[in-house]
Design an enzyme around this catalytic site. Sequence first.
Site: not given
Length: 322
Positions: A241, A270, A288
């Site tokens: 994370r 993000e 991601h």
Amino acid sequence: MAKKKILITWPLPEAVMARARESYDVIVHGDDPKITIDEMIETAKSVDAILITLNEKCRKEVIERIPENIKCISTFSIGFDHIDLEACKARGIKVGNAPHGVTVATAEIAMLLLLGSARRASEGERMIRARSWPGWQPLQLVGQRLDGKALGIYGFGKIGQALAQRARGFDMKIHYFDIYRAKPEVEAKYDATYHDSLDSLLAVSQFFSINAPSTPETRYFFNTSVIEKLPKGAIVVNTARGDLVNDADMIAALKSGRLAYAGLDVFAGEPNINEGYYDLENTFLFPHLGSAAVEARNQMGYEALDNIDAFFAGKEMPFKLA
């Protein structure tokens, strides 16, 4: 008998949507624009369960607004830091996640970031695309090999162990720290050395992989004081994370050379990431992509639906969080 009605907040893979529609009357929100919290709460008034993603931040104030008819929430993610579980318990809402589908895919991305950072892959690709490659040169983009190097894994759960398996294929030496020590047979399988403190792990980690969950104890743990305990010129990758990293401290260390490289798949805030990353040559940045494999996303969807199926069958969710 009328089908139960569920809200799916984003379109999921075709196979997952097909399974959902076999069992339920499905309302699915489009991904452009993404669903707002107000839209989710309004739609929830007319459904029996909600299948969310990590984009829907269900903090306490959101859970308190969820209509009384909703007693089941399942998330299309392994992480659950976007859901206030205590608030759900207080409201009698059952919550489940999708913990297994991401393991292999995320470990593959971590391995790609390790290798790409060590061999300066993104710099090379940028050189080609900018049409600025002058041809082969003896000292051009010289990186380093992985074999024989110490890989420190912070968080030795399923993904950390899957990364260890892949790193062993590159003849890396595996070291790890976790609040729970792995069983002897697991350590033997990966020839992994356990460290009883993060400081001890940091001291040997020429490469350092962040694989811990986001918790109050781990958030922003990776800061200047931690960086200073790594060997000079260490390479760091993060597929966990973004909020485990203090971006300002990471960027400063990359600029100074205290860290040689960083491979990052996740970021705080993000998609609005810290502007300092954009101009850093010694970074390998992904948007991601950890679970972005069709096999992973299908399994995540199936696991999220398994929770909903079990709830309506009066059984405990197989991947229960609350």
